[in-house]
Motif scaffolding. Structure first.
Motif, PDB file in Angstrom:
ATOM      1  N   TRP A  29       0.827  -1.203   0.000  1.00  0.00           N
ATOM      2  CA  TRP A  29       0.000   0.000   0.000  1.00  0.00           C
ATOM      3  C   TRP A  29       0.865   1.258   0.000  1.00  0.00           C
ATOM      4  N   ARG A  32       2.272   1.787  -3.523  1.00  0.00           N
ATOM      5  CA  ARG A  32       1.287   2.403  -4.421  1.00  0.00           C
ATOM      6  C   ARG A  32       1.233   3.908  -4.216  1.00  0.00           C
ATOM      7  N   LEU A  33       1.311   4.352  -2.969  1.00  0.00           N
ATOM      8  CA  LEU A  33       1.325   5.791  -2.706  1.00  0.00           C
ATOM      9  C   LEU A  33       2.563   6.455  -3.295  1.00  0.00           C
ATOM     10  N   ASP A  35       4.290   5.328  -5.863  1.00  0.00           N
ATOM     11  CA  ASP A  35       4.118   5.310  -7.316  1.00  0.00           C
ATOM     12  C   ASP A  35       3.170   6.418  -7.766  1.00  0.00           C
ATOM     13  N   ALA A  36       2.102   6.648  -7.015  1.00  0.00           N
ATOM     14  CA  ALA A  36       1.162   7.710  -7.364  1.00  0.00           C
ATOM     15  C   ALA A  36       1.841   9.075  -7.290  1.00  0.00           C
ATOM     16  N   GLU A  37       2.618   9.300  -6.252  1.00  0.00           N
ATOM     17  CA  GLU A  37       3.307  10.577  -6.102  1.00  0.00           C
ATOM     18  C   GLU A  37       4.332  10.786  -7.211  1.00  0.00           C
ATOM     19  N   ARG A  38       5.052   9.745  -7.547  1.00  0.00           N
ATOM     20  CA  ARG A  38       6.034   9.857  -8.640  1.00  0.00           C
ATOM     21  C   ARG A  38       5.344  10.053  -9.982  1.00  0.00           C
ATOM     22  N   GLY A  39       4.177   9.432 -10.155  1.00  0.00           N
ATOM     23  CA  GLY A  39       3.417   9.630 -11.385  1.00  0.00           C
ATOM     24  C   GLY A  39       2.914  11.050 -11.525  1.00  0.00           C
ATOM     25  N   ILE A  40       2.473  11.629 -10.410  1.00  0.00           N
ATOM     26  CA  ILE A  40       2.011  13.015 -10.451  1.00  0.00           C
ATOM     27  C   ILE A  40       3.163  13.951 -10.796  1.00  0.00           C
ATOM     28  N   THR A  82     -10.276  18.312  -9.942  1.00  0.00           N
ATOM     29  CA  THR A  82      -9.585  17.028 -10.050  1.00  0.00           C
ATOM     30  C   THR A  82      -9.996  16.265 -11.302  1.00  0.00           C
ATOM     31  N   SER A  86      -7.181  14.822 -13.799  1.00  0.00           N
ATOM     32  CA  SER A  86      -7.100  13.403 -14.154  1.00  0.00           C
ATOM     33  C   SER A  86      -7.276  13.189 -15.653  1.00  0.00           C
ATOM     34  N   MET A  89      -3.973  13.959 -17.128  1.00  0.00           N
ATOM     35  CA  MET A  89      -3.019  12.865 -16.883  1.00  0.00           C
ATOM     36  C   MET A  89      -3.243  11.724 -17.879  1.00  0.00           C
TER      37      MET A  89
END
Length: 144
Positions: A29, A32-33, A35-40, A82, A86, A89
């Motif tokens: 978990w 995943r957080l 990865d989400a931050e790096r994706g943003i 948002t 999104s 993105m």
């Protein structure tokens, strides 16, 4: 990579010896957080249109604070903002895929990229209309 329910385990081979070293990574978990931050951050750095979205979003938030909106109005505004981010993105994902394998695809497949751009445009128009309705109702409440 071997996954367990609590943590991820990564096996790697050290350069100096032939032995395999096992190191524990973050829980799934948390990964995943990350990865989400790096994706943003990757999405923001990839395209300069995010600057426009964040600038206009800052202006909307400042105006909303000045108008003293209710919690419901804040939720509507944040949902609209948002949605635009999104959609942008996902459009970046389509651009990246097209840049990687676009030359191997038929020319008709470029319509998917155009559809992604249209989706961003539709989400922007819907968000602008939604935010305008919220602001107009707040202004009407303040003035009359």
């Amino acid at each position: 990579m071997i996954k367990s329910q609590d943590t991820q385990v990564k096996k790697r081979q050290e350069n100096s010896t032939a032995r395999i070293v096992t190191e524990k990574l973050r829980p799934e978990w948390r990964q995943r957080l990350v990865d989400a931050e790096r994706g943003i951050t990757f999405g923001i750095r990839l395209d300069s249109t995010f600057f426009i979205h964040f600038f206009s979003g800052s202006a909307v938030i400042a105006a909303a604070m000045l108008l003293g909106l209710s919690a419901t109005h804040w939720a509507i505004i944040l949902l609209a903002m948002t949605t635009v981010l999104s959609a942008q993105m996902f459009n970046q994902v389509l651009k990246s895929i097209w840049n990687l394998i676009g030359s191997h695809l038929p020319a008709e497949s470029q319509n998917t990229f155009k559809a992604g751009t249209a989706a961003v445009c539709v989400s922007i128009m819907g968000s602008v209309i939604t935010i305008a309705i919220v602001f107009c109702s707040a202004l009407y409440r303040l003035l009359f």
